[in-house]
Scaffold this motif. Structure first.
Motif, PDB file in Angstrom:
ATOM      1  N   VAL A  65       0.753  -1.230   0.044  1.00 10.25           N
ATOM      2  CA  VAL A  65      -0.156  -0.184   0.016  1.00 10.25           C
ATOM      3  C   VAL A  65       0.893   1.310  -0.139  1.00 10.25           C
ATOM      4  O   VAL A  65       0.958   2.333  -0.722  1.00 10.25           O
ATOM      5  CB  VAL A  65      -0.865  -0.110   1.216  1.00 10.25           C
ATOM      6  CG1 VAL A  65      -1.796   1.319   1.320  1.00 10.25           C
ATOM      7  CG2 VAL A  65      -2.068  -1.241   1.263  1.00 10.25           C
ATOM      8  N   VAL A  66       1.918   1.202   0.983  1.00  7.82           N
ATOM      9  CA  VAL A  66       2.459   2.395   1.046  1.00  7.82           C
ATOM     10  C   VAL A  66       3.543   2.751  -0.179  1.00  7.82           C
ATOM     11  O   VAL A  66       3.784   4.020  -0.617  1.00  7.82           O
ATOM     12  CB  VAL A  66       3.612   2.143   2.327  1.00  7.82           C
ATOM     13  CG1 VAL A  66       4.624   3.447   2.374  1.00  7.82           C
ATOM     14  CG2 VAL A  66       2.945   2.042   3.437  1.00  7.82           C
ATOM     15  N   GLU A  67       4.080   1.880  -0.825  1.00 14.55           N
ATOM     16  CA  GLU A  67       4.958   1.776  -2.097  1.00 14.55           C
ATOM     17  C   GLU A  67       3.938   2.557  -3.205  1.00 14.55           C
ATOM     18  O   GLU A  67       4.422   3.267  -4.227  1.00 14.55           O
ATOM     19  CB  GLU A  67       5.347   0.603  -2.469  1.00 14.55           C
ATOM     20  CG  GLU A  67       6.528   0.312  -2.012  1.00 14.55           C
ATOM     21  CD  GLU A  67       7.667   1.081  -2.043  1.00 14.55           C
ATOM     22  OE1 GLU A  67       8.090   1.652  -2.943  1.00 14.55           O
ATOM     23  OE2 GLU A  67       8.392   1.473  -0.960  1.00 14.55           O
ATOM     24  N   MET A  68       2.598   2.201  -3.108  1.00 16.52           N
ATOM     25  CA  MET A  68       1.656   2.895  -4.174  1.00 16.52           C
ATOM     26  C   MET A  68       1.331   3.998  -4.049  1.00 16.52           C
ATOM     27  O   MET A  68       1.004   4.786  -5.181  1.00 16.52           O
ATOM     28  CB  MET A  68       0.167   1.720  -4.318  1.00 16.52           C
ATOM     29  CG  MET A  68       0.570   0.382  -4.709  1.00 16.52           C
ATOM     30  SD  MET A  68      -0.930  -0.637  -4.632  1.00 16.52           S
ATOM     31  CE  MET A  68      -2.103   0.108  -5.751  1.00 16.52           C
ATOM     32  N   ILE A  69       1.344   4.433  -2.818  1.00 21.53           N
ATOM     33  CA  ILE A  69       0.646   5.911  -2.878  1.00 21.53           C
ATOM     34  C   ILE A  69       1.540   7.141  -2.222  1.00 21.53           C
ATOM     35  O   ILE A  69       1.240   8.067  -2.245  1.00 21.53           O
ATOM     36  CB  ILE A  69      -0.610   5.624  -1.719  1.00 21.53           C
ATOM     37  CG1 ILE A  69       0.019   5.273  -0.042  1.00 21.53           C
ATOM     38  CG2 ILE A  69      -1.350   4.624  -1.988  1.00 21.53           C
ATOM     39  CD1 ILE A  69      -1.121   5.057   0.905  1.00 21.53           C
ATOM     40  N   PHE A  70       2.813   6.632  -1.427  1.00 22.03           N
ATOM     41  CA  PHE A  70       3.578   7.827  -0.844  1.00 22.03           C
ATOM     42  C   PHE A  70       3.859   8.963  -1.865  1.00 22.03           C
ATOM     43  O   PHE A  70       3.788   9.941  -1.455  1.00 22.03           O
ATOM     44  CB  PHE A  70       4.854   7.217  -0.294  1.00 22.03           C
ATOM     45  CG  PHE A  70       5.830   6.929  -1.406  1.00 22.03           C
ATOM     46  CD1 PHE A  70       6.984   7.829  -1.208  1.00 22.03           C
ATOM     47  CD2 PHE A  70       6.156   5.604  -2.195  1.00 22.03           C
ATOM     48  CE1 PHE A  70       8.087   7.969  -2.109  1.00 22.03           C
ATOM     49  CE2 PHE A  70       7.258   5.790  -3.026  1.00 22.03           C
ATOM     50  CZ  PHE A  70       8.142   6.690  -2.936  1.00 22.03           C
ATOM     51  N   ASP A  71       4.320   8.670  -3.065  1.00 26.75           N
ATOM     52  CA  ASP A  71       4.463   9.597  -3.887  1.00 26.75           C
ATOM     53  C   ASP A  71       3.447  10.681  -4.318  1.00 26.75           C
ATOM     54  O   ASP A  71       3.621  11.725  -4.646  1.00 26.75           O
ATOM     55  CB  ASP A  71       5.395   9.368  -5.216  1.00 26.75           C
ATOM     56  CG  ASP A  71       4.273   8.292  -6.056  1.00 26.75           C
ATOM     57  OD1 ASP A  71       3.466   7.706  -5.477  1.00 26.75           O
ATOM     58  OD2 ASP A  71       4.446   8.190  -7.216  1.00 26.75           O
ATOM     59  N   LYS A  72       2.150  10.163  -4.247  1.00 27.46           N
ATOM     60  CA  LYS A  72       1.134  10.775  -4.392  1.00 27.46           C
ATOM     61  C   LYS A  72       0.683  11.681  -3.298  1.00 27.46           C
ATOM     62  O   LYS A  72       0.108  13.031  -3.364  1.00 27.46           O
ATOM     63  CB  LYS A  72      -0.253   9.974  -4.755  1.00 27.46           C
ATOM     64  CG  LYS A  72       0.106   9.232  -6.192  1.00 27.46           C
ATOM     65  CD  LYS A  72      -0.966   8.066  -6.378  1.00 27.46           C
ATOM     66  CE  LYS A  72      -0.688   7.226  -7.748  1.00 27.46           C
ATOM     67  NZ  LYS A  72       0.407   6.651  -7.610  1.00 27.46           N
ATOM     68  N   VAL A  73       0.703  11.238  -2.177  1.00 29.39           N
ATOM     69  CA  VAL A  73       0.487  11.888  -0.994  1.00 29.39           C
ATOM     70  C   VAL A  73       1.372  13.186  -0.836  1.00 29.39           C
ATOM     71  O   VAL A  73       0.859  13.984  -0.249  1.00 29.39           O
ATOM     72  CB  VAL A  73       0.461  10.873   0.364  1.00 29.39           C
ATOM     73  CG1 VAL A  73       0.304  11.839   1.684  1.00 29.39           C
ATOM     74  CG2 VAL A  73      -0.325   9.783   0.153  1.00 29.39           C
ATOM     75  N   SER A  74       2.781  12.997  -1.107  1.00 26.60           N
ATOM     76  CA  SER A  74       3.602  14.122  -0.778  1.00 26.60           C
ATOM     77  C   SER A  74       3.213  15.534  -1.798  1.00 26.60           C
ATOM     78  O   SER A  74       4.028  16.246  -1.171  1.00 26.60           O
ATOM     79  CB  SER A  74       5.034  13.784  -0.942  1.00 26.60           C
ATOM     80  OG  SER A  74       5.079  13.194  -2.296  1.00 26.60           O
ATOM     81  N   GLU A  75       2.454  15.310  -2.337  1.00 31.82           N
ATOM     82  CA  GLU A  75       2.279  16.567  -3.431  1.00 31.82           C
ATOM     83  C   GLU A  75       1.162  17.721  -2.517  1.00 31.82           C
ATOM     84  O   GLU A  75       1.105  18.726  -3.007  1.00 31.82           O
ATOM     85  CB  GLU A  75       1.546  16.007  -4.675  1.00 31.82           C
ATOM     86  CG  GLU A  75       2.307  15.083  -5.383  1.00 31.82           C
ATOM     87  CD  GLU A  75       1.711  14.887  -6.960  1.00 31.82           C
ATOM     88  OE1 GLU A  75       0.537  15.439  -7.035  1.00 31.82           O
ATOM     89  OE2 GLU A  75       2.059  13.831  -7.456  1.00 31.82           O
ATOM     90  N   PHE A  76       0.502  17.059  -1.610  1.00 32.80           N
ATOM     91  CA  PHE A  76      -0.220  18.198  -0.900  1.00 32.80           C
ATOM     92  C   PHE A  76       0.221  18.862   0.495  1.00 32.80           C
ATOM     93  O   PHE A  76       0.407  17.923   1.376  1.00 32.80           O
ATOM     94  CB  PHE A  76      -1.812  17.351  -0.661  1.00 32.80           C
ATOM     95  CG  PHE A  76      -2.818  18.544  -0.531  1.00 32.80           C
ATOM     96  CD1 PHE A  76      -3.170  19.455  -1.596  1.00 32.80           C
ATOM     97  CD2 PHE A  76      -3.529  18.472   0.643  1.00 32.80           C
ATOM     98  CE1 PHE A  76      -4.321  20.362  -1.278  1.00 32.80           C
ATOM     99  CE2 PHE A  76      -4.722  19.299   0.872  1.00 32.80           C
ATOM    100  CZ  PHE A  76      -5.007  20.467  -0.290  1.00 32.80           C
ATOM    101  N   THR A  77       0.690  19.959   0.549  1.00 31.91           N
ATOM    102  CA  THR A  77       1.194  20.400   1.820  1.00 31.91           C
ATOM    103  C   THR A  77       0.634  21.629   2.314  1.00 31.91           C
ATOM    104  O   THR A  77      -0.107  22.313   1.363  1.00 31.91           O
ATOM    105  CB  THR A  77       2.624  20.933   1.494  1.00 31.91           C
ATOM    106  OG1 THR A  77       2.665  21.656   0.493  1.00 31.91           O
ATOM    107  CG2 THR A  77       3.402  19.393   1.178  1.00 31.91           C
ATOM    108  N   ILE A  78       0.804  22.010   3.594  1.00 32.45           N
ATOM    109  CA  ILE A  78       0.652  23.283   3.929  1.00 32.45           C
ATOM    110  C   ILE A  78       1.810  23.949   4.588  1.00 32.45           C
ATOM    111  O   ILE A  78       2.795  23.277   5.023  1.00 32.45           O
ATOM    112  CB  ILE A  78      -0.707  23.262   4.952  1.00 32.45           C
ATOM    113  CG1 ILE A  78      -0.187  22.145   6.136  1.00 32.45           C
ATOM    114  CG2 ILE A  78      -1.997  22.784   4.485  1.00 32.45           C
ATOM    115  CD1 ILE A  78      -0.945  22.360   7.379  1.00 32.45           C
ATOM    116  N   LYS A  79       1.758  25.217   4.735  1.00 28.64           N
ATOM    117  CA  LYS A  79       2.695  26.046   5.413  1.00 28.64           C
ATOM    118  C   LYS A  79       2.331  26.943   6.632  1.00 28.64           C
ATOM    119  O   LYS A  79       1.592  27.698   6.678  1.00 28.64           O
ATOM    120  CB  LYS A  79       3.491  26.816   4.369  1.00 28.64           C
ATOM    121  CG  LYS A  79       4.141  26.145   3.182  1.00 28.64           C
ATOM    122  CD  LYS A  79       4.868  26.994   2.005  1.00 28.64           C
ATOM    123  CE  LYS A  79       5.450  26.365   0.962  1.00 28.64           C
ATOM    124  NZ  LYS A  79       6.096  27.438   0.181  1.00 28.64           N
TER     125      LYS A  79
END
Length: 514
Positions: free
Chosen positions: A196-210
Motif C-alpha cells: 500500500v505504502v509503495e503505491m501511494i507515498f509519492d502521490k500523498v507528498s504533493e499536498f502540503t500546508i505551510k
C-alpha cells in the motif's frame, strides 16, 4: 428489558457472556433465528438453563424460542457444536465488539510499537469542542519548536468522514491529488502494508500546508478526507470495513505509520470523527496509537468522555509505559472551577489502574482555556494568527515540548521514559536544589509577580528590592537572573515571546550583583 428485534436478543446474550461458562462457545443471531454453538453436544440441556436464566419466562425451552415484545413474534433457537462455528481469532476493533469484551485490545499488540513513526489520534465525544483546533495548535507548536530543534515535518490526516474540517481549510490552497478515502480503498484491495505504502507515498507528498513561525515557513504534508465530493457521498471503503476484513483489523494504523516514515515525517496526526463512531474505532482501539480526547466543560461532553474512557481503559495496562489516553479540556472560561470535572475524569483511570502507587494521572488532563477570538475562525492563516499568544496555544506548546522534544543532554529521541527513570531524574535534580546555592539549573515558575516585573521594566533595568519569607525563593530567583549577563536575556528566558530584544534596543542593561 424489552425485546423488539433480533438485535435486542443478540445484545442481551453478549452482555451476559460471562454466564456462558464452558457450555456455550459462541452465537450467531439473525432476523428469525439464533444459533447457539455448544462446547459439547451433550451440553444442550445446560445451555437451555442458561437461556432461561438470561431471558426468564420469555424463553420457551419446549419450543426452543424466545418471545419478542411484538405481537406473535418469536426468535427460534438452534443448537450446534463449536466445531461448526465460524473461526475468528481476533475481535475487530469496533465499539459494537469492544462493548462486550473484558479487554478493548488484541493482547499481542499491547507491548508492540507501530512499524514506522508514531501515530497520534485526536478524538472527541462531541463535535464543536475544539478537536480540530487542537490538532492545528499541535502543528503550530511543532512548527515553532522545529525552528529550534530542526525536527522533521508532520503528516496531518483528516479522517473525519462526516465533517472534514481540515480538508475544507486547506482546499483553497491547492487541488488534492490523493485523499484518505483513496488510502482506504487501496488498502481494502491490497494484502500487505508495504504494498500500500509503495503505491501511494509519492502521490500523498504533493499536498502540503505551510505554517509561518518567527523564523521561517514550516511545511507539513496533509492528507485530506476526499478529492471530489462524490467520493465522500458515495463511500466505497471506510475504517470500519477494513476492521472487519480478513487479517486487516489493525492495518490502518500500520499503513499510516509506515507512510509517515516513507514521507520522512516524524509524527502522524489524525483528526478523527467525533462520537461513538466506527469510523474512529480502529484507531481508538489500537493500543499502539497515542490518543488525545478533547472535551469541553459541558455536562454532555464530559459524560461522553467518561464513557469513552471506560471503553478505552479496558484491558490496557495503566502504567508508566502504556500509551494512556490523555484529556484536553477546552473552553474553560474565566471564573469556572474545573476541579470536579478533572476529578471525575481521573477517577475513571483509577478504576483500571494496576499499580496504586503510580502517579501516572498527575498530568493526564491539560486545560486549553477558552478565548473568544477562537470562536469564529476563517482561513488556516487566520487560525494560526489567532492562536498566537493564547493560553489555548501556549498550553498545547507545553504538551508538545514536554512529550516530544527531549531536553538537551537528556534522553535520546524515541526513548520511552519509564516511571523509575523519571523518579530517579527528579530525585537527582532535587538533591541539587536543596539549597539555593546548589549548582543545578532550574526553570523558574513564572508567577504573576515576575510577569508584572517584566512588563513594567521591558525597556530599562529594574531598580527593585525583592522581599519574602525565608524559603520563599528569593535567592533562587536572583540566582537565575545572574545566569543571564543581561536583563533582556533574563526576560527572554521567562517569556518566550520576547525574542531578539537587543535588535530593538541599541544597548543592553547589565544585571548588577551586590
Amino acid at each position: 428489558m424489552l425485546f423488539y428485534t433480533w438485535k435486542d436478543i443478540e445484545r442481551k446474550l453478549l452482555f451476559h457472556k460471562k454466564d456462558w461458562g464452558t457450555i456455550i462457545a459462541g452465537i450467531e443471531v439473525y432476523v428469525s433465528e439464533a444459533i447457539i454453538y455448544l462446547v459439547e453436544k451433550e451440553n444442550e440441556k445446560l445451555a437451555q438453563e442458561i437461556l432461561e436464566k438470561i431471558f426468564g419466562g420469555k424463553y420457551d425451552s419446549t419450543k426452543n424460542r424466545i418471545s419478542l415484545d411484538v405481537s406473535n413474534k418469536f426468535l427460534d433457537i438452534t443448537f450446534e457444536t463449536e466445531e461448526d462455528s465460524p473461526k475468528n481469532d481476533t475481535v475487530a476493533p469496533l465499539f459494537k465488539n469492544i462493548l462486550y469484551q473484558d479487554s478493548a485490545y488484541y493482547r499481542e499488540l499491547i507491548e508492540q510499537e507501530l512499524p514506522g513513526v508514531p501515530v497520534l489520534a485526536f478524538h472527541s465525544y462531541k463535535g464543536g469542542v475544539g478537536r480540530t483546533l487542537s490538532v492545528l495548535a499541535f502543528a503550530k507548536a511543532w512548527s515553532s519548536l522545529k525552528d529550534i530543534k530542526n525536527t522533521k515535518k508532520l503528516l496531518i490526516v483528516d479522517a473525519d468522514l462526516e465533517a472534514p474540517g481540515i480538508t475544507w481549510l486547506v482546499s483553497e490552497q491547492a487541488e488534492a491529488t490523493f485523499s484518505f478515502l483513496d488510502l482506504l480503498e487501496i488498502t481494502q484491495e491490497q494484502d500487505h502494508v508495504d504494498e500500500v505504502v509503495e503505491m501511494i507515498f509519492d502521490k500523498v507528498s504533493e499536498f502540503t500546508i505551510k505554517i509561518e513561525t518567527e523564523k521561517s515557513m514550516v511545511e507539513h504534508i496533509v492528507l485530506p478526507t476526499y478529492r471530489y465530493i462524490e467520493q465522500l457521498l458515495d463511500m466505497y471503503s471506510s475504517p470500519e470495513s477494513l476492521a472487519v476484513s480478513y487479517h486487516k483489523k489493525y492495518i490502518l494504523a500500520e499503513v499510516l505509520s509506515k507512510l509517515g516514515e516513507k514521507l520522512d515525517a516524524e509524527l502522524v496526526l489524525v483528526d478523527l470523527r467525533a462520537g461513538l463512531s466506527e469510523f474512529s474505532a480502529p484507531l481508538l482501539f489500537d493500543p499502539r496509537v497515542k490518543k488525545y480526547l478533547v472535551t469541553s466543560t459541558s455536562y454532555q461532553a464530559v459524560k461522553g468522555t467518561e464513557l469513552l474512557l471506560h471503553q478505552l481503559s479496558k484491558g490496557l495496562p495503566l502504567n508508566g509505559n502504556s500509551k494512556i489516553p490523555e484529556i484536553l479540556l477546552t473552553m474553560r472560561q474565566d471564573g469556572v472551577n474545573t476541579t470536579d470535572i478533572i476529578s471525575r475524569l481521573v477517577a475513571v483511570y483509577d478504576q483500571y489502574m494496576l499499580d496504586d502507587s503510580a502517579s501516572i494521572t498527575d498530568d493526564i488532563v491539560t486545560e486549553l482555556p477558552f478565548a473568544s477570538e477562537l470562536v469564529h475562525l476563517g482561513s488556516l492563516q487566520n487560525i494560526m494568527q489567532k492562536l498566537s499568544g493564547r493560553d489555548f496555544y501556549n498550553n498545547m506548546l507545553g504538551i508538545v515540548q514536554n512529550s516530544y522534544f527531549p531536553p538537551e543532554g537528556g534522553l535520546e529521541a524515541g526513548h520511552t521514559t519509564t516511571r523509575e527513570e523519571a523518579v530517579k531524574r527528579i530525585h537527582d535534580f532535587c538533591q541539587k536544589q536543596i539549597t539555593a546555592e546548589g549548582n543545578g539549573a532550574i526553570s523558574i515558575l513564572v508567577t504573576d509577580s515576575i510577569q508584572n516585573l517584566i512588563k513594567k521594566y521591558k525597556h530599562e533595568i529594574p531598580n527593585t528590592v525583592m522581599l519574602g519569607a525565608k524559603g520563599s525563593g528569593k535567592t533562587f530567583l536572583y540566582r537565575e537572573m545572574l545566569r543571564n549577563p543581561y536583563w533582556e536575556e533574563f526576560m527572554a528566558t521567562m517569556d518566550k515571546n520576547i525574542l531578539n530584544i537587543d535588535k530593538i534596543h541599541n544597548h543592553k542593561h547589565m544585571i548588577a550583583s551586590y
